[in-house]
Every structure is written in structure tokens, then in C-alpha cells.
Design an enzyme around this catalytic site. Sequence first.
Site, short mmCIF file in Angstrom:
data_model
loop_
_atom_site.label_atom_id
_atom_site.label_comp_id
_atom_site.label_asym_id
_atom_site.label_seq_id
_atom_site.Cartn_x
_atom_site.Cartn_y
_atom_site.Cartn_z
CD GLU A 85 -1.31 -1.53 -4.47
OE1 GLU A 85 -0.34 -1.28 -5.23
OE2 GLU A 85 -1.18 -1.80 -3.27
CB CYS A 131 -0.92 -0.01 1.22
SG CYS A 131 -1.91 1.49 1.39
#
Length: 225
Positions: free
Chosen positions: A106, A2
Site C-alpha cells: 500500500e 489491495c
Amino acid sequence: MCGRYATTKSNADLSQLFEAVDVAEPLRASWNVAPTSAVPLVRMSAEHDGRVLDTALWGLVPHWAKDLKAGGRMINARAETVTELRSFAPSFAKRRCLVPADGWFEWVRDGKQKQAFYMTPADGSTLAFAGIWSAWGPESVLTCSVITTAALGGLTKVHERMPLILPADRWGDWLAGGGDAAELLRPLSASDLDAIEVRPVGPAVGNVRNNGPELIDADTKVTLF
């Protein structure tokens, strides 16, 4: 992994949601939180005899690190090893926190091209990432890491990892300290994650200098998988 996320709620909104005393710096909405940024978190405080909304730098810096630069390499802690690694284990045992987020980003690579995706609750609710924190240096600068786990369900098409998301009924046990590590680090089920929208977005989020609500707008030119 992340590496970028969004957190846009106000001090008042977050302190109410997490039933926490607000001791944080005035929060500024960010749609492109990058490593080493100042971020909101919720932790336990003996001084306030309960939860507080506080501010920390994203990237945990152990007390023995020489300087704060170490945090840039420690934004995430893997659920599989957080209880074992010297850098993270003491914080997991005694200094766990919740990291509020609207969603996270992402990138999927297709040849030479990269497509950004934004994962966010379809109903617009706030996520609580499992986190750990530490205090560094004589001024006790707070720093934190987001714990990640293996991705499940449709999220595996975007990345093999995802933040460990905690529902409200697990916040108390997470913040309390102690407890069974396996249960504390238990991921949501694949069916629970069906509530997470996977949204293709434009490339602007790849530049940390860009910040605004347009970064999470859907890129309608992209076909989702």
C-alpha cells in the site's frame, strides 16, 4: 484496497501447504503482482474430489461481461457488499477460493510524496487471502478477486482497507460453499494482526515492469510512522 502483492512460492510448496492437487500452470515468483496478472489460487474441484491449486487472472470477470477487460476494475470485492452485488454474489455463494500471498503493498501519501509499504508476516509464513473466482467465455478462463475488509490495529496507519486474511483453521469452511456469511467474512482480531510487519520499501514497486526480491527490501532511510 489491495492493488499489488507478492507471491513467490512454488507449485510444490503451495500444493503441500494447502493440501491441494496441483493443476496450475508452472508458477513464477512475483514480487509485484499487478491487476490482470495470472496468479495461483486454491479452490474446490468436483473432478478431483477436493482442493486443487489452480491459476487465474487477477480481476474477476462475470460470465455476462463482454470481454476480459472488465477484470481490471474488479480485483477487489468488499466484504460488506460481496454477498449482494450482482458481479460477486454468485461467486461468493458457490465459488470461493484462497489466494496465496507473501504480503501486500500500500502507499501512504504525504503531500506530493508517496511512500510504499509492504505488509508481510514477520515469521515469513504464507498468507491466505479470502477470494472468489469465476469462469468466463467458451474456454472457461478462470478469474478471481481478493476480498477486502476494514483495516485494524497498526495497519490503519497505512490504509483504511486490507485483504481479508484467513487462518488455516478457517480454510475448510471458506472453500466448502454455503455457511453463515457473517462468520465467513469475520476479520482477524487486531491482536492477530500484530504478527504482520509493516515495512517501508522503495519506490520501484510503483512500476509494474519492476519485479524482483529487492522490491521488498526495507528502506532504512524511512522512519516508520
